[in-house]
Scaffold this motif. Structure first.
Motif, PDB file in Angstrom:
ATOM      1  N   ARG A   7       0.851  -1.200   0.000  1.00  0.00           N
ATOM      2  CA  ARG A   7       0.000   0.000   0.000  1.00  0.00           C
ATOM      3  C   ARG A   7       0.880   1.240   0.000  1.00  0.00           C
ATOM      4  NH1 ARG A   7      -4.099  -1.633   4.828  1.00  0.00           N
ATOM      5  NH2 ARG A   7      -5.267  -3.209   3.689  1.00  0.00           N
ATOM      6  N   TYR A   8       0.605   2.122  -0.960  1.00  0.00           N
ATOM      7  CA  TYR A   8       1.326   3.389  -1.018  1.00  0.00           C
ATOM      8  C   TYR A   8       0.583   4.359  -1.921  1.00  0.00           C
ATOM      9  CZ  TYR A   8       5.186   6.598  -0.541  1.00  0.00           C
ATOM     10  OH  TYR A   8       5.945   7.696  -0.223  1.00  0.00           O
ATOM     11  N   PHE A   9       0.950   5.606  -1.827  1.00  0.00           N
ATOM     12  CA  PHE A   9       0.361   6.639  -2.669  1.00  0.00           C
ATOM     13  C   PHE A   9       0.758   6.405  -4.130  1.00  0.00           C
ATOM     14  CE2 PHE A   9       1.390   8.608   1.479  1.00  0.00           C
ATOM     15  CZ  PHE A   9       0.107   8.875   1.903  1.00  0.00           C
ATOM     16  N   PRO A  10      -0.002   6.924  -5.078  1.00  0.00           N
ATOM     17  CA  PRO A  10       0.339   6.724  -6.495  1.00  0.00           C
ATOM     18  C   PRO A  10       1.437   7.692  -6.960  1.00  0.00           C
ATOM     19  CG  PRO A  10      -1.723   7.919  -6.303  1.00  0.00           C
ATOM     20  CD  PRO A  10      -1.301   7.561  -4.904  1.00  0.00           C
ATOM     21  N   ILE A  11       2.568   7.666  -6.248  1.00  0.00           N
ATOM     22  CA  ILE A  11       3.729   8.490  -6.597  1.00  0.00           C
ATOM     23  C   ILE A  11       4.990   7.652  -6.440  1.00  0.00           C
ATOM     24  CG2 ILE A  11       2.674  10.688  -5.913  1.00  0.00           C
ATOM     25  CD1 ILE A  11       4.292  10.487  -3.275  1.00  0.00           C
ATOM     26  N   PRO A  34      -4.554   3.342  -1.025  1.00  0.00           N
ATOM     27  CA  PRO A  34      -5.728   3.627  -0.199  1.00  0.00           C
ATOM     28  C   PRO A  34      -6.207   5.070  -0.380  1.00  0.00           C
ATOM     29  CG  PRO A  34      -3.868   2.883   1.154  1.00  0.00           C
ATOM     30  CD  PRO A  34      -3.366   3.061  -0.231  1.00  0.00           C
ATOM     31  N   ALA A  35      -7.488   5.275  -0.207  1.00  0.00           N
ATOM     32  CA  ALA A  35      -8.046   6.631  -0.236  1.00  0.00           C
ATOM     33  C   ALA A  35      -7.490   7.380   0.973  1.00  0.00           C
ATOM     34  CB  ALA A  35      -9.562   6.580  -0.202  1.00  0.00           C
ATOM     35  N   TRP A  36      -6.938   8.542   0.726  1.00  0.00           N
ATOM     36  CA  TRP A  36      -6.284   9.293   1.800  1.00  0.00           C
ATOM     37  C   TRP A  36      -6.922  10.651   1.935  1.00  0.00           C
ATOM     38  CZ3 TRP A  36      -2.998   6.345   4.402  1.00  0.00           C
ATOM     39  CH2 TRP A  36      -2.233   6.930   5.403  1.00  0.00           C
ATOM     40  N   PRO A  37      -7.271  11.088   3.082  1.00  0.00           N
ATOM     41  CA  PRO A  37      -6.968  10.585   4.418  1.00  0.00           C
ATOM     42  C   PRO A  37      -8.042   9.653   4.987  1.00  0.00           C
ATOM     43  CG  PRO A  37      -7.871  12.772   4.613  1.00  0.00           C
ATOM     44  CD  PRO A  37      -7.818  12.446   3.139  1.00  0.00           C
ATOM     45  N   GLN A  38      -9.048   9.308   4.197  1.00  0.00           N
ATOM     46  CA  GLN A  38     -10.148   8.485   4.703  1.00  0.00           C
ATOM     47  C   GLN A  38      -9.680   7.156   5.294  1.00  0.00           C
ATOM     48  OE1 GLN A  38      -9.832   9.830   1.732  1.00  0.00           O
ATOM     49  NE2 GLN A  38     -11.703  10.873   1.084  1.00  0.00           N
ATOM     50  N   VAL A  45       0.154   2.807  12.507  1.00  0.00           N
ATOM     51  CA  VAL A  45       0.569   4.155  12.912  1.00  0.00           C
ATOM     52  C   VAL A  45       0.146   5.247  11.922  1.00  0.00           C
ATOM     53  CG1 VAL A  45       2.464   3.391  14.391  1.00  0.00           C
ATOM     54  CG2 VAL A  45       2.979   3.965  12.036  1.00  0.00           C
ATOM     55  N   GLY A  46      -0.877   4.979  11.136  1.00  0.00           N
ATOM     56  CA  GLY A  46      -1.445   5.985  10.245  1.00  0.00           C
ATOM     57  C   GLY A  46      -0.545   6.454   9.135  1.00  0.00           C
ATOM     58  N   LEU A  64       3.067  -5.074   7.987  1.00  0.00           N
ATOM     59  CA  LEU A  64       4.287  -4.391   8.392  1.00  0.00           C
ATOM     60  C   LEU A  64       4.308  -2.987   7.803  1.00  0.00           C
ATOM     61  CD1 LEU A  64       7.090  -4.760   9.795  1.00  0.00           C
ATOM     62  CD2 LEU A  64       7.942  -5.536   7.571  1.00  0.00           C
ATOM     63  N   GLY A  65       4.602  -2.003   8.628  1.00  0.00           N
ATOM     64  CA  GLY A  65       4.703  -0.624   8.184  1.00  0.00           C
ATOM     65  C   GLY A  65       6.144  -0.147   8.203  1.00  0.00           C
ATOM     66  N   GLU A  66       6.371   1.044   7.653  1.00  0.00           N
ATOM     67  CA  GLU A  66       7.667   1.723   7.599  1.00  0.00           C
ATOM     68  C   GLU A  66       8.559   1.141   6.500  1.00  0.00           C
ATOM     69  OE1 GLU A  66       8.278   4.561   9.081  1.00  0.00           O
ATOM     70  OE2 GLU A  66       6.404   4.443  10.174  1.00  0.00           O
ATOM     71  N   SER A  67       8.964   2.002   5.592  1.00  0.00           N
ATOM     72  CA  SER A  67       9.699   1.576   4.402  1.00  0.00           C
ATOM     73  C   SER A  67      10.972   0.807   4.724  1.00  0.00           C
ATOM     74  CB  SER A  67      10.008   2.779   3.502  1.00  0.00           C
ATOM     75  OG  SER A  67      10.727   3.758   4.206  1.00  0.00           O
ATOM     76  N   SER A  68      11.747   1.263   5.671  1.00  0.00           N
ATOM     77  CA  SER A  68      13.003   0.587   5.997  1.00  0.00           C
ATOM     78  C   SER A  68      12.763  -0.831   6.522  1.00  0.00           C
ATOM     79  CB  SER A  68      13.783   1.399   7.017  1.00  0.00           C
ATOM     80  OG  SER A  68      15.037   0.833   7.249  1.00  0.00           O
ATOM     81  N   ALA A  69      11.792  -0.987   7.399  1.00  0.00           N
ATOM     82  CA  ALA A  69      11.470  -2.311   7.941  1.00  0.00           C
ATOM     83  C   ALA A  69      10.961  -3.233   6.837  1.00  0.00           C
ATOM     84  CB  ALA A  69      10.428  -2.181   9.051  1.00  0.00           C
ATOM     85  N   ILE A  70      10.144  -2.706   5.939  1.00  0.00           N
ATOM     86  CA  ILE A  70       9.613  -3.496   4.819  1.00  0.00           C
ATOM     87  C   ILE A  70      10.755  -3.959   3.926  1.00  0.00           C
ATOM     88  CG2 ILE A  70       8.236  -3.375   2.697  1.00  0.00           C
ATOM     89  CD1 ILE A  70       6.359  -1.429   4.282  1.00  0.00           C
ATOM     90  N   GLU A  71      11.646  -3.049   3.588  1.00  0.00           N
ATOM     91  CA  GLU A  71      12.766  -3.385   2.700  1.00  0.00           C
ATOM     92  C   GLU A  71      13.665  -4.451   3.314  1.00  0.00           C
ATOM     93  OE1 GLU A  71      14.520   0.438   2.156  1.00  0.00           O
ATOM     94  OE2 GLU A  71      12.721   1.173   1.134  1.00  0.00           O
ATOM     95  N   GLN A  72      14.013  -4.289   4.571  1.00  0.00           N
ATOM     96  CA  GLN A  72      14.885  -5.262   5.218  1.00  0.00           C
ATOM     97  C   GLN A  72      14.213  -6.630   5.324  1.00  0.00           C
ATOM     98  OE1 GLN A  72      16.472  -3.601   8.854  1.00  0.00           O
ATOM     99  NE2 GLN A  72      17.253  -1.820   7.775  1.00  0.00           N
ATOM    100  N   TYR A  73      12.929  -6.650   5.618  1.00  0.00           N
ATOM    101  CA  TYR A  73      12.188  -7.907   5.708  1.00  0.00           C
ATOM    102  C   TYR A  73      12.162  -8.623   4.352  1.00  0.00           C
ATOM    103  CZ  TYR A  73       8.332 -11.195   6.187  1.00  0.00           C
ATOM    104  OH  TYR A  73       7.561 -12.335   6.171  1.00  0.00           O
TER     105      TYR A  73
END
Length: 126
Positions: A7-11, A34-38, A45-46, A64-73
């Motif tokens: 899940r991420y913004f379209p950027i 996801p529709a943001w901020p809805q 952690v939003g 799992l959240g946070e880019s660094s944690a996702i990448e390492q996993y």
């Protein structure tokens, strides 16, 4: 079978490395915006990015959240991360990751700078 939703913004920004890792590993994955901020409150952690790993043998998905944690996993799970015994290689990988993070942050600052003079000051920062 394991599958992923990222899940991420379209950027192009903080999820690019995770997208590359999923693609390089040959994983079954899809991108979801996801529709943001809805839908913000439905994220850990939003914040984004968020990785959701589903497995046929498990009822509960791994979120799992946070880019660094996702990448390492993802890198560790798919054998794309250096072995823990190779500390210098791990340190170099972490160094490069930090540089990429700095560049993404600088890019955002330049993009949203108040005027051209402020943009030039930021461009000369690196």
């Amino acid at each position: 079978m394991v599958s992923y939703v990222l899940r991420y913004f379209p950027i192009a920004a903080r999820a690019e490395t995770a997208k590359a890792l999923l693609t390089l590993s040959g994983a079954d994955w899809k991108l979801e915006a996801p529709a943001w901020p809805q839908e913000q409150s439905a994220q850990p952690v939003g914040r984004l990015p968020v990785l959701i790993e589903s497995n046929d043998s498990s009822d509960e998905p791994f979120v799992l959240g946070e880019s660094s944690a996702i990448e390492q996993y993802l890198a560790a799970k798919h054998g794309l991360y250096f072995k823990p015994g190779d500390l210098k290689a791990v340190a170099r990988q972490n160094e490069l990751r930090s540089h990429l993070k700095d560049l993404y942050e600088l890019r955002s600052q330049i993009k949203f700078a108040a005027n051209e003079e402020a943009k030039d000051v930021l461009k000369n920062k690196f």
